[in-house]
Design a protein around this motif. Structure first.
Motif, short mmCIF file in Angstrom:
data_model
loop_
_atom_site.label_atom_id
_atom_site.label_comp_id
_atom_site.label_asym_id
_atom_site.label_seq_id
_atom_site.Cartn_x
_atom_site.Cartn_y
_atom_site.Cartn_z
N UNK A 63 0.68 -1.16 -0.01
CA UNK A 63 0.02 0.02 0.01
C UNK A 63 0.74 1.28 0.07
N UNK A 64 0.09 2.47 -0.19
CA UNK A 64 0.85 3.64 -0.16
C UNK A 64 1.34 4.32 1.00
N UNK A 65 2.06 5.14 0.96
CA UNK A 65 2.76 6.05 1.96
C UNK A 65 3.65 5.21 2.93
N UNK A 66 4.41 4.10 2.44
CA UNK A 66 4.98 3.09 3.07
C UNK A 66 6.55 3.60 3.23
N UNK A 67 7.11 3.75 4.17
CA UNK A 67 8.43 4.35 4.32
C UNK A 67 9.36 2.96 4.61
N UNK A 68 10.34 2.68 4.01
CA UNK A 68 11.05 1.67 4.13
C UNK A 68 12.66 1.70 4.40
N UNK A 69 13.20 1.01 5.21
CA UNK A 69 14.69 0.94 5.43
C UNK A 69 15.44 0.56 4.06
N UNK A 70 16.48 1.12 3.79
CA UNK A 70 17.50 0.62 2.77
C UNK A 70 18.64 0.13 3.48
N UNK A 71 18.92 -1.30 2.99
CA UNK A 71 19.91 -1.82 3.65
C UNK A 71 20.94 -2.41 2.70
N UNK A 72 22.30 -2.53 3.04
CA UNK A 72 23.35 -3.17 2.00
C UNK A 72 23.85 -4.22 2.84
N UNK A 73 23.91 -5.46 2.29
CA UNK A 73 24.42 -6.46 2.96
C UNK A 73 25.30 -7.18 2.38
N UNK A 74 26.53 -7.56 2.93
CA UNK A 74 27.50 -8.36 2.41
C UNK A 74 27.80 -9.58 3.31
N UNK A 75 27.54 -10.96 3.20
CA UNK A 75 27.86 -11.88 4.20
C UNK A 75 27.09 -11.51 5.37
N UNK A 76 27.72 -11.53 6.61
CA UNK A 76 27.13 -11.25 7.85
C UNK A 76 27.03 -9.67 8.25
N UNK A 77 27.72 -8.90 7.24
CA UNK A 77 27.49 -7.28 7.69
C UNK A 77 26.49 -6.63 6.78
N UNK A 78 25.59 -5.92 7.69
CA UNK A 78 24.46 -5.22 7.26
C UNK A 78 24.57 -3.77 7.77
N UNK A 79 24.45 -3.00 6.75
CA UNK A 79 24.36 -1.58 7.02
C UNK A 79 23.25 -0.84 6.42
N UNK A 80 22.50 0.22 7.35
CA UNK A 80 21.26 0.51 7.13
C UNK A 80 21.52 2.10 6.73
N UNK A 81 20.84 2.41 5.72
CA UNK A 81 20.81 4.09 5.40
C UNK A 81 20.28 5.02 6.46
N UNK A 82 20.73 6.10 6.65
CA UNK A 82 20.17 7.10 7.58
C UNK A 82 18.87 7.38 7.37
N UNK A 83 18.45 7.52 5.86
CA UNK A 83 17.23 7.96 5.40
C UNK A 83 16.45 6.77 4.92
N UNK A 84 15.16 6.94 4.56
CA UNK A 84 14.32 6.07 4.33
C UNK A 84 13.73 6.04 2.73
N UNK A 85 13.34 5.06 2.04
CA UNK A 85 12.94 5.16 0.88
C UNK A 85 11.18 5.11 1.09
N UNK A 86 10.60 5.92 0.25
CA UNK A 86 9.33 5.83 0.36
C UNK A 86 8.42 5.45 -0.65
N UNK A 87 7.59 4.56 -0.49
CA UNK A 87 6.55 4.07 -1.75
C UNK A 87 5.43 5.02 -1.49
#
Length: 87
Positions: A63-87
């Protein structure tokens, strides 16, 4: 291995249908880096460089107005962006 860091991404909003190209900047990106938005894979486009990666946003049926975390992962390492992506 360089420590992974997710700094910025090119668009803050997009369509629920997905398909938008999103360019992420940071460091430590390589062919094994996986980007997710709301835990859905953002399919890598082209070959990532150590400081930049482009992916095609996934669709989202939640559905609309959904704020999502953007994450980069490589193996066991996961980093989350400070801002979010919005659908």
């Amino acid at each position: 291995m360089t420590q992974q860091y997710l700094r910025t991404f090119s668009h803050q909003t997009g369509s629920l249908a997905g398909g938008q190209l999103l360019t992420l900047t940071g460091r430590g990106f390589d062919a094994d880096t996986v980007i997710t938005i709301c835990d859905n894979v953002c399919k890598t486009q082209g070959t990532p460089t150590p400081t930049s990666l482009t992916c095609k946003t996934p669709g989202n049926s939640a559905g609309g107005d959904l704020n999502c975390y953007v994450k980069a992962s490589n193996g066991n390492l996961v980093k989350t962006a400070a801002s979010q992506y919005r659908y």
